[in-house]
Design an enzyme around this catalytic site. Structure first.
Site, PDB file in Angstrom:
ATOM      1  N   ASP A   1      45.079  41.887  41.802  1.00  0.00           N
ATOM      2  CA  ASP A   1      45.434  43.267  41.485  1.00  0.00           C
ATOM      3  C   ASP A   1      46.821  43.591  42.046  1.00  0.00           C
ATOM      4  O   ASP A   1      47.195  43.099  43.107  1.00  0.00           O
ATOM      5  CB  ASP A   1      44.378  44.211  42.077  1.00  0.00           C
ATOM      6  CG  ASP A   1      44.463  45.590  41.476  1.00  0.00           C
ATOM      7  OD1 ASP A   1      45.096  45.748  40.407  1.00  0.00           O
ATOM      8  OD2 ASP A   1      43.910  46.527  42.078  1.00  0.00           O
TER       9      ASP A   1
ATOM     10  N   GLY B   1      50.992  45.622  37.998  1.00  0.00           N
ATOM     11  CA  GLY B   1      51.662  46.785  37.411  1.00  0.00           C
ATOM     12  C   GLY B   1      52.544  47.480  38.429  1.00  0.00           C
ATOM     13  O   GLY B   1      53.721  47.786  38.160  1.00  0.00           O
ATOM     14  N   ARG B   2      51.998  47.704  39.626  1.00  0.00           N
ATOM     15  CA  ARG B   2      52.761  48.386  40.673  1.00  0.00           C
ATOM     16  C   ARG B   2      53.955  47.549  41.126  1.00  0.00           C
ATOM     17  O   ARG B   2      55.031  48.075  41.404  1.00  0.00           O
ATOM     18  CB  ARG B   2      51.846  48.711  41.868  1.00  0.00           C
ATOM     19  CG  ARG B   2      51.024  49.981  41.644  1.00  0.00           C
ATOM     20  CD  ARG B   2      49.879  50.063  42.617  1.00  0.00           C
ATOM     21  NE  ARG B   2      48.817  49.127  42.259  1.00  0.00           N
ATOM     22  CZ  ARG B   2      47.871  48.707  43.097  1.00  0.00           C
ATOM     23  NH1 ARG B   2      47.875  49.124  44.340  1.00  0.00           N
ATOM     24  NH2 ARG B   2      46.943  47.881  42.678  1.00  0.00           N
TER      25      ARG B   2
ATOM     26  N   HIS C   1      52.804  41.111  35.136  1.00  0.00           N
ATOM     27  CA  HIS C   1      51.766  40.140  34.751  1.00  0.00           C
ATOM     28  C   HIS C   1      52.348  38.725  34.678  1.00  0.00           C
ATOM     29  O   HIS C   1      51.698  37.761  35.062  1.00  0.00           O
ATOM     30  CB  HIS C   1      51.139  40.534  33.412  1.00  0.00           C
ATOM     31  CG  HIS C   1      50.408  41.847  33.479  1.00  0.00           C
ATOM     32  ND1 HIS C   1      49.535  42.154  34.501  1.00  0.00           N
ATOM     33  CD2 HIS C   1      50.420  42.939  32.663  1.00  0.00           C
ATOM     34  CE1 HIS C   1      49.048  43.378  34.313  1.00  0.00           C
ATOM     35  NE2 HIS C   1      49.571  43.874  33.207  1.00  0.00           N
TER      36      HIS C   1
ATOM     37  N   SER D   1      39.318  42.196  32.883  1.00  0.00           N
ATOM     38  CA  SER D   1      37.944  42.728  32.914  1.00  0.00           C
ATOM     39  C   SER D   1      37.600  43.369  31.575  1.00  0.00           C
ATOM     40  O   SER D   1      38.490  43.731  30.798  1.00  0.00           O
ATOM     41  CB  SER D   1      37.802  43.753  34.032  1.00  0.00           C
ATOM     42  OG  SER D   1      38.323  44.999  33.617  1.00  0.00           O
TER      43      SER D   1
ATOM     44  N   ASP E   1      36.678  46.196  31.151  1.00  0.00           N
ATOM     45  CA  ASP E   1      37.236  47.551  31.139  1.00  0.00           C
ATOM     46  C   ASP E   1      38.746  47.563  30.880  1.00  0.00           C
ATOM     47  O   ASP E   1      39.305  48.611  30.569  1.00  0.00           O
ATOM     48  CB  ASP E   1      36.923  48.248  32.468  1.00  0.00           C
ATOM     49  CG  ASP E   1      35.442  48.585  32.593  1.00  0.00           C
ATOM     50  OD1 ASP E   1      34.828  48.912  31.550  1.00  0.00           O
ATOM     51  OD2 ASP E   1      34.905  48.501  33.706  1.00  0.00           O
TER      52      ASP E   1
ATOM     53  N   LEU F   1      38.692  20.493  41.696  1.00  0.00           N
ATOM     54  CA  LEU F   1      38.591  21.951  41.788  1.00  0.00           C
ATOM     55  C   LEU F   1      37.938  22.489  40.518  1.00  0.00           C
ATOM     56  O   LEU F   1      38.353  22.152  39.410  1.00  0.00           O
ATOM     57  CB  LEU F   1      39.990  22.580  41.941  1.00  0.00           C
ATOM     58  CG  LEU F   1      40.028  24.111  41.959  1.00  0.00           C
ATOM     59  CD1 LEU F   1      39.388  24.668  43.230  1.00  0.00           C
ATOM     60  CD2 LEU F   1      41.458  24.633  41.846  1.00  0.00           C
TER      61      LEU F   1
HETATM   62  C1  IPE Z   1      46.621  42.914  37.495  1.00  0.00           C
HETATM   63  O1  IPE Z   1      47.084  44.036  38.140  1.00  0.00           O
HETATM   64  C2  IPE Z   1      45.225  43.007  37.013  1.00  0.00           C
HETATM   65  C3  IPE Z   1      45.063  42.726  35.555  1.00  0.00           C
HETATM   66  C4  IPE Z   1      44.243  43.435  34.834  1.00  0.00           C
HETATM   67  C5  IPE Z   1      45.792  41.664  34.895  1.00  0.00           C
HETATM   68  P1  IPE Z   1      47.141  45.493  37.511  1.00  0.00           P
HETATM   69  O2  IPE Z   1      47.700  45.463  36.144  1.00  0.00           O
HETATM   70  O3  IPE Z   1      45.806  46.152  37.669  1.00  0.00           O
HETATM   71  O4  IPE Z   1      48.190  46.173  38.507  1.00  0.00           O
HETATM   72  P2  IPE Z   1      48.194  47.659  39.072  1.00  0.00           P
HETATM   73  O5  IPE Z   1      46.867  47.910  39.718  1.00  0.00           O
HETATM   74  O6  IPE Z   1      48.455  48.581  37.916  1.00  0.00           O
HETATM   75  O7  IPE Z   1      49.313  47.639  40.060  1.00  0.00           O
HETATM   76 MG    MG Z   2      44.965  47.366  39.090  1.00  0.00          MG
END
Ligand code: IPE
Ligand code: MG
Length: 230
Positions: free
Chosen positions: A2, A5-6, A19, A47, A49, A113
């Site tokens: 996670d 995006g930020r 990404h 996910s 969602d 792995l």
């Molecule tokens: C990556 O981070 C998770 C995915 C769904 C690929 P985010 O896209 O959720 O990043 P933030 O939370 O907006 O920073």
């Molecule tokens: Mg996120």
């Protein structure tokens, strides 16, 4: 994984750039996992969602996943990594679906792995599917449920117990990830945004994990006394 995006937004970049850098971070983590004693690594890539995100972002993610599978397959084969995708496949673009099958087939002999990539995955959905598979049976035990969940999610065998769950990006929640499997998982939350997540960060989590006393409901080993009548 996670925080992509930020990471991008803080640099004035489009989210897709986050990404892209997130994929590079994932490559580094996959490479270092065996050296950290990790036998199975599951990455939560998309996910169920996440379909609710803007179409352009979803499209960028689907393209990146397809590209990742295509470019990573030779490296996986070389390093003994068996790649499997967990989650629904019927809603994915046909090119990604084909890419998954190709990557799974090409890496099937990998033993070093077990890499699982969760795409269009939701733990509650998986649990419901396992329940559906058992519907009508009269003797539903935990073992049989784990077997059904393993069959619908993990490609056979009982659903494996998760030892350590790592979430980057600062949030403290599970977001519908491996809920049954994580019943006794140690939870490690890192504030590092995923594109900045390095092998050293995972190593720190693994070191912490090794110092946890995993009691599974029992008392600490030093205070164990035989139970009455034992
Ligand atoms: C990556 O981070 C998770 C995915 C769904 C690929 P985010 O896209 O959720 O990043 P933030 O939370 O907006 O920073
Ligand atoms: Mg996120």
């Amino acid at each position: 994984m996670d925080g992509n995006g930020r990471w991008a937004e803080s640099r004035g970049l489009p989210r897709a750039a986050g990404h892209r850098n997130g994929v590079e971070a994932a490559r580094g983590i996959i490479r270092c996992a065996p050296d950290l004693g990790i036998g199975t690594l599951t990455l939560y890539a998309f996910s169920a969602d996440n379909w609710q995100r803007p179409e352009t972002e979803v499209r960028a993610l689907m393209w990146l996943l397809r590209e990742y599978l295509r470019t990573a397959t030779p490296e996986c084969v070389e390093n003994g990594v068996r790649l499997r995708v967990i989650g629904r496949r019927d809603r994915l673009p046909i090119t990604l679906m084909a890419g998954i099958e190709k990557a799974e087939e090409a890496t099937a002999a990998g033993r070093k792995l077990q890499l699982r990539v969760a795409i269009d995955y939701a733990a509650r959905e998986a649990i419901v599917r396992a329940a559906r598979a058992l519907a009508g049976e009269s003797d539903i035990t935990r073992e049989r449920f784990a077997a059904a969940l393993g069959a619908v999610t993990h490609g056979g065998g009982p659903a494996p117990d998760l030892d350590l769950l790592v979430r980057s990006g600062g949030e403290r929640r599970l977001s519908d990830f491996l809920l049954w499997e994580a019943a006794y998982a140690e939870l490690w939350f890192s504030d590092v945004l995923w594109p900045d997540f390095k092998p050293s960060h995972l190593a720190e989590a693994v070191r912490w994990y090794h110092h946890r006393e995993r009691r599974f409901g029992r008392v600490p080993a030093a205070t164990t006394r035989p139970a009455a009548g034992a």
